[in-house]
Design a protein around this motif. Sequence first.
Motif, PDB file in Angstrom:
ATOM      1  N   ASN A  33       6.715 -12.349   3.639  1.00 43.80           N
ATOM      2  CA  ASN A  33       5.587 -13.154   3.153  1.00 43.80           C
ATOM      3  C   ASN A  33       6.088 -14.545   2.807  1.00 43.80           C
ATOM      4  OD1 ASN A  33       3.596 -10.945   3.035  1.00 43.80           O
ATOM      5  ND2 ASN A  33       4.919 -10.159   1.432  1.00 43.80           N
ATOM      6  N   TYR A  34       5.225 -15.524   3.002  1.00 43.21           N
ATOM      7  CA  TYR A  34       5.549 -16.876   2.556  1.00 43.21           C
ATOM      8  C   TYR A  34       4.681 -17.142   1.323  1.00 43.21           C
ATOM      9  CZ  TYR A  34       6.575 -21.845   2.543  1.00 43.21           C
ATOM     10  OH  TYR A  34       7.005 -23.102   2.173  1.00 43.21           O
ATOM     11  N   VAL A  35       5.327 -17.024   0.157  1.00 42.67           N
ATOM     12  CA  VAL A  35       4.564 -17.052  -1.098  1.00 42.67           C
ATOM     13  C   VAL A  35       4.775 -18.376  -1.814  1.00 42.67           C
ATOM     14  CG1 VAL A  35       4.190 -15.892  -3.314  1.00 42.67           C
ATOM     15  CG2 VAL A  35       4.869 -14.555  -1.303  1.00 42.67           C
ATOM     16  N   VAL A  36       3.678 -19.107  -1.992  1.00 44.69           N
ATOM     17  CA  VAL A  36       3.751 -20.332  -2.797  1.00 44.69           C
ATOM     18  C   VAL A  36       3.237 -20.013  -4.196  1.00 44.69           C
ATOM     19  CG1 VAL A  36       3.425 -21.805  -0.778  1.00 44.69           C
ATOM     20  CG2 VAL A  36       1.430 -21.160  -2.179  1.00 44.69           C
ATOM     21  N   VAL A  61       0.854 -16.616  -7.716  1.00 47.63           N
ATOM     22  CA  VAL A  61       1.277 -16.400  -6.318  1.00 47.63           C
ATOM     23  C   VAL A  61       0.122 -16.433  -5.318  1.00 47.63           C
ATOM     24  CG1 VAL A  61       3.405 -15.121  -6.752  1.00 47.63           C
ATOM     25  CG2 VAL A  61       1.221 -13.890  -6.714  1.00 47.63           C
ATOM     26  N   LEU A  62       0.425 -17.008  -4.173  1.00 49.95           N
ATOM     27  CA  LEU A  62      -0.518 -17.009  -3.047  1.00 49.95           C
ATOM     28  C   LEU A  62       0.303 -16.961  -1.753  1.00 49.95           C
ATOM     29  CD1 LEU A  62      -3.547 -17.314  -2.203  1.00 49.95           C
ATOM     30  CD2 LEU A  62      -3.076 -19.757  -1.959  1.00 49.95           C
ATOM     31  N   SER A  63      -0.003 -15.965  -0.915  1.00 50.78           N
ATOM     32  CA  SER A  63       0.727 -15.851   0.363  1.00 50.78           C
ATOM     33  C   SER A  63      -0.045 -16.572   1.456  1.00 50.78           C
ATOM     34  CB  SER A  63       0.885 -14.385   0.753  1.00 50.78           C
ATOM     35  OG  SER A  63       1.592 -13.673  -0.241  1.00 50.78           O
ATOM     36  N   LEU A  64       0.638 -17.468   2.158  1.00 51.47           N
ATOM     37  CA  LEU A  64       0.047 -18.156   3.311  1.00 51.47           C
ATOM     38  C   LEU A  64       0.335 -17.318   4.562  1.00 51.47           C
ATOM     39  CD1 LEU A  64       1.193 -21.853   2.606  1.00 51.47           C
ATOM     40  CD2 LEU A  64      -0.886 -20.674   1.827  1.00 51.47           C
ATOM     41  N   PRO A  65      -0.496 -17.475   5.587  1.00 53.42           N
ATOM     42  CA  PRO A  65      -0.247 -16.691   6.812  1.00 53.42           C
ATOM     43  C   PRO A  65       1.128 -17.014   7.396  1.00 53.42           C
ATOM     44  CG  PRO A  65      -2.387 -17.796   6.910  1.00 53.42           C
ATOM     45  CD  PRO A  65      -1.679 -18.342   5.720  1.00 53.42           C
ATOM     46  N   ILE A 111      -8.944 -20.249   6.493  1.00 51.61           N
ATOM     47  CA  ILE A 111      -7.571 -19.719   6.428  1.00 51.61           C
ATOM     48  C   ILE A 111      -7.558 -18.508   5.513  1.00 51.61           C
ATOM     49  CG2 ILE A 111      -5.196 -20.209   5.706  1.00 51.61           C
ATOM     50  CD1 ILE A 111      -5.915 -23.218   6.292  1.00 51.61           C
ATOM     51  N   GLU A 112      -7.154 -17.384   6.059  1.00 54.64           N
ATOM     52  CA  GLU A 112      -7.117 -16.139   5.287  1.00 54.64           C
ATOM     53  C   GLU A 112      -5.793 -16.077   4.536  1.00 54.64           C
ATOM     54  OE1 GLU A 112      -8.287 -11.501   6.313  1.00 54.64           O
ATOM     55  OE2 GLU A 112      -7.353 -12.728   7.834  1.00 54.64           O
ATOM     56  N   THR A 113      -5.841 -15.719   3.255  1.00 53.47           N
ATOM     57  CA  THR A 113      -4.630 -15.676   2.433  1.00 53.47           C
ATOM     58  C   THR A 113      -4.559 -14.329   1.707  1.00 53.47           C
ATOM     59  OG1 THR A 113      -5.863 -16.693   0.629  1.00 53.47           O
ATOM     60  CG2 THR A 113      -4.554 -18.180   2.042  1.00 53.47           C
ATOM     61  N   MET A 114      -3.481 -14.102   0.975  1.00 54.10           N
ATOM     62  CA  MET A 114      -3.348 -12.843   0.227  1.00 54.10           C
ATOM     63  C   MET A 114      -2.687 -13.110  -1.129  1.00 54.10           C
ATOM     64  SD  MET A 114      -1.463  -9.330   1.475  1.00 54.10           S
ATOM     65  CE  MET A 114       0.199  -9.900   1.198  1.00 54.10           C
ATOM     66  N   VAL A 115      -3.104 -12.330  -2.125  1.00 57.23           N
ATOM     67  CA  VAL A 115      -2.462 -12.415  -3.436  1.00 57.23           C
ATOM     68  C   VAL A 115      -1.798 -11.077  -3.732  1.00 57.23           C
ATOM     69  CG1 VAL A 115      -2.818 -12.643  -5.912  1.00 57.23           C
ATOM     70  CG2 VAL A 115      -4.060 -14.135  -4.336  1.00 57.23           C
TER      71      VAL A 115
END
Length: 380
Positions: free
Chosen positions: A302-305, A355-359, A322-326
């Motif tokens: 995951n690329y987590v900002v 935290v927020l994961s980018l695609p 843009i779909e993201t994930m927490v």
Amino acid sequence: MFLIKNSIESCNMDQYKVRFINYPKQYRLLKKEIDKAIFGCLEKGDFILRDDVKQFEKNVASFLGTKFAIGVNCGTDALFFSSLISGLKRNDEVITVAHTYVASVAAVVHCGAKPVLIDVGEDMNMNADFIEESITEKTKAIMPVHLNGRMCNMRKIMKIANEHGLLVIEDAAQAWGAKFDGKNAGSFGFAGCFSMYPAKIFGAYGDAGVIATNDEMLNEQARIWRDGGRKNKQEVTCFGYNSLLDNLQAAVLNVKFKRLPRWIERRREIARQYNNGLSDLQQLKLPPAPTKIGDYFDVFQNYVVRCKQRDALEKHLNNKGIETMVSWRIPLHKQKDLGLQSFNLPKTEKVSSEVLSLPLYPELTNEQVNYVIKCVRSFY
Ligand SMILES: *Cc1c(COP(=O)(O)O)cnc(C)c1O
């Protein structure tokens, strides 16, 4: 009204410019080989513990450099079997983290043992500096979780484990191909537990998992426990489970196995692009850029900002398609029904709120990556 609302929602679903994950795209790229592997199994009737599972186990052990690999139904079972076979019992304690998928802690609880949750560090992994103060006479094991494709500090963890005679069970579900000090995730401790859940770096087309180990007893027992407690066709040595790695899934994984080095390189390339495009934004904390030197070889599961205005940024990106994930909004020790409230983990709580994961997956195009960068920038 209901119908209209639903159709608008499903229409919006298809309007994602950048999906968080894109299974069909990967399948189309591999279709010829995947179809051949799957239909080959159907033609031969190879469904349960056939050659594809054996080949998969060989592939995994040879890549990781472990003596054994045992395919199981999922990463959750890999963690549970490893914990159970390690000899964990009632009242034993296992040191692990709350900033993880629930399966890590569940494995400990299902053995009747007690999870002792410690806080994470700036990299969102177990902070090894908190381990020693948490060790008691009952401590039997440490379960580091290598989150987001970055390993925990295994130099510190193995040193403490060796000094105190503790077993190490690695939750390497998010760390296929990651390394610390040149050594593969999952090859350090008593057991390395991997998940081949579809969204994982080395993902199947359904649930799958594997235990990697150098321990002969774990190898032998895991094969028994996954197969109903059967040692062979006649002898049953325990009340086991049915948790086999599906042969069809193994056939799929064997096709993907050859692609992994290139996929991991592409993941690291995209991470580099994100870092280059976003590093000047003061309000945003980025993962360390991938390097070839130093202790860590990160694979970016995951690329987590991280940022203070996480929810607003999330909404902004979703509105831009843009779909993201927490992962995860509520840390495990704050889940009311799990009985873990006694732990005080301020860093874990802070991380969960930021935290927020980018695609990030190999099939993303550079245009898509640039579009994500542009949209993150337009938020600030
Ligand atoms: C995915 C995951 C698991 C569980 O794997 P499954 O194959 O879904 O059972 C365990 N731990 C972590 C950190 C994971 O990300």
